[in-house]
Scaffold this active site. Structure first.
Site, PDB file in Angstrom:
ATOM      1  NE  ARG A  26      44.922  42.129  90.409  1.00 52.52           N
ATOM      2  CZ  ARG A  26      44.404  42.075  91.580  1.00 52.52           C
ATOM      3  NH1 ARG A  26      43.726  41.982  92.512  1.00 52.52           N
ATOM      4  NH2 ARG A  26      45.646  41.825  92.585  1.00 52.52           N
ATOM      5  CB  CYS A  27      46.140  35.748  85.892  1.00 51.28           C
ATOM      6  SG  CYS A  27      46.665  34.240  85.859  1.00 51.28           S
ATOM      7  CB  SER A  28      51.805  35.926  85.328  1.00 54.50           C
ATOM      8  OG  SER A  28      52.347  34.777  86.067  1.00 54.50           O
TER       9      SER A  28
END
Length: 114
Positions: free
Chosen positions: A9-11
């Site tokens: 979920r983390c870019s």
């Protein structure tokens, strides 16, 4: 072989994974929120990072940091235990290769392991 402590979920985590894959390096993805590292694994990773203060491996703006009564001046051992109990506190991503590790912020930092 690089092991990546990854949160999809983390870019920044996704960008780091993409850089590793683009370089053709072998990578094992560890979704650390689901496959939580033990305090011993976190301590070993800290050593691989060069033994920075444990607080440098933490996401201090996470809600659970305050809810757990943590502060930046606590002993490293307490903060490592907190990361094992609340893995959302672990800064992401962390790329590990042998006895070396890099926090992928910025993602390009991982190039030192390639």
């Amino acid at each position: 072989m690089i092991t990546l402590w990854h949160n999809p979920r983390c870019s920044k985590s996704r960008q780091t994974l993409a850089l590793i894959e683009a370089a053709g390096a072998e990578v094992t993805v560890r979704r650390y929120l689901e496959n939580v590292p033990s305090a011993e694994e976190i301590a070993a990773t800290r050593a691989a990072l060069g033994n920075p203060p444990a607080i440098d491996m933490m996401r201090t703006n996470e809600k659970v940091f305050k809810e757990a009564g943590l502060s930046k001046d606590m002993p490293d051992s307490v903060l490592i235990e907190a990361m094992a109990k609340h893995p959302i506190l672990i800064e992401r991503p962390i790329a590990i290769k042998g006895k070396q590790a890099i926090i992928g912020r910025p993602p390009e930092a991982v190039k030192d392991l390639l």
